[in-house]
Write a protein that holds these residues in place. Sequence first.
Motif, PDB file in Angstrom:
ATOM      1  N   LEU A  16      89.441 -19.116 -31.870  1.00 62.46           N
ATOM      2  CA  LEU A  16      88.694 -18.294 -32.819  1.00 62.46           C
ATOM      3  C   LEU A  16      89.620 -17.555 -33.770  1.00 62.46           C
ATOM      4  O   LEU A  16      89.282 -17.319 -34.931  1.00 62.46           O
ATOM      5  N   ALA A  17      90.794 -17.186 -33.293  1.00 61.92           N
ATOM      6  CA  ALA A  17      91.742 -16.425 -34.118  1.00 61.92           C
ATOM      7  C   ALA A  17      92.273 -17.260 -35.277  1.00 61.92           C
ATOM      8  O   ALA A  17      92.747 -16.713 -36.277  1.00 61.92           O
ATOM      9  N   GLN A  19      90.378 -19.384 -37.015  1.00 65.08           N
ATOM     10  CA  GLN A  19      89.287 -19.746 -37.910  1.00 65.08           C
ATOM     11  C   GLN A  19      89.122 -18.720 -39.027  1.00 65.08           C
ATOM     12  O   GLN A  19      89.446 -17.539 -38.850  1.00 65.08           O
ATOM     13  N   THR A  22      87.591 -14.548 -39.104  1.00 60.90           N
ATOM     14  CA  THR A  22      87.663 -13.930 -37.779  1.00 60.90           C
ATOM     15  C   THR A  22      88.433 -12.620 -37.867  1.00 60.90           C
ATOM     16  O   THR A  22      89.556 -12.578 -38.357  1.00 60.90           O
ATOM     17  N   VAL A  43      88.657 -10.663 -30.106  1.00 56.25           N
ATOM     18  CA  VAL A  43      87.854 -10.964 -31.284  1.00 56.25           C
ATOM     19  C   VAL A  43      86.730  -9.937 -31.415  1.00 56.25           C
ATOM     20  O   VAL A  43      85.997  -9.682 -30.454  1.00 56.25           O
ATOM     21  N   GLU A  45      84.646  -9.845 -34.574  1.00 60.21           N
ATOM     22  CA  GLU A  45      83.578 -10.447 -35.375  1.00 60.21           C
ATOM     23  C   GLU A  45      84.030 -11.799 -35.904  1.00 60.21           C
ATOM     24  O   GLU A  45      85.182 -11.955 -36.317  1.00 60.21           O
ATOM     25  N   THR A  46      83.136 -12.786 -35.872  1.00 66.24           N
ATOM     26  CA  THR A  46      83.482 -14.127 -36.343  1.00 66.24           C
ATOM     27  C   THR A  46      82.718 -14.542 -37.597  1.00 66.24           C
ATOM     28  O   THR A  46      83.057 -15.554 -38.205  1.00 66.24           O
ATOM     29  N   GLU A  48      79.791 -15.980 -38.264  1.00 68.32           N
ATOM     30  CA  GLU A  48      79.419 -17.392 -38.159  1.00 68.32           C
ATOM     31  C   GLU A  48      78.542 -17.862 -39.313  1.00 68.32           C
ATOM     32  O   GLU A  48      78.648 -19.010 -39.757  1.00 68.32           O
ATOM     33  N   LYS A  51      80.373 -19.259 -42.283  1.00 71.03           N
ATOM     34  CA  LYS A  51      80.983 -20.568 -42.107  1.00 71.03           C
ATOM     35  C   LYS A  51      79.970 -21.697 -42.286  1.00 71.03           C
ATOM     36  O   LYS A  51      80.333 -22.814 -42.647  1.00 71.03           O
TER      37      LYS A  51
END
Length: 206
Positions: A16-17, A19, A22, A43, A45-46, A48, A51
């Motif tokens: 995840l880091a 992407q 992130t 992590v 917040e991603t 999503e 994306k």
Amino acid sequence: NVQVENSGENVLKFSLAKQPFTFGYFEAQTVGDIFYRLERCTVVETFENLKQNLSKKTEALNIILVVKEIAQYNDTDTPLFYELITALKTLNYDNVPNNLVLTKLLSNVCAVFTKTLNFDICASCQSTLKPPIYLNFENNVFVCPLCKSKNCARFTNSLIQSFITLVKTEYAKLNSLSLTNIKQLLQILKENYRFKVSKRFKFYPE
């Protein structure tokens, strides 16, 4: 360039880091001249939705570019980072029209360039302003038609009201707005930003 230890748990956690979009807390160790190895990763917040949606992703990239350009002139700027996160959260979670969040960010940037945005008095000749008026990119003030220069943008009454509304509206309340001239306002604010911060700045194409 990131190197990750080849264990199932670490690969899943640290992937995840690597992407886009992130955000979190990362601890890394330098490995050679151009590589680093992640040691710890939390992590937060991603984003999503950014994306998965091309238009949101493009807008998010442009927001990050704006903040990155400004951050080059500041060693530490907590308010700027907070605004970045708030803008991305709004774009990710709220149902807002395309480019509204970017236009809000650039409106805030434009307002910060000068201490007072006066829509009533020409900053050059002190005459009373009546729409249309002109935003002078050089010193970020509004002037009358007689005082405009080549580095100016025309503001109708509608654009003035939209600009004021965006500056005063919090990100969390952007989904309550209904503005019909965002595309035109965004173009002016892009030009103002390029002139004021960096003529080499380029937005991702729509």
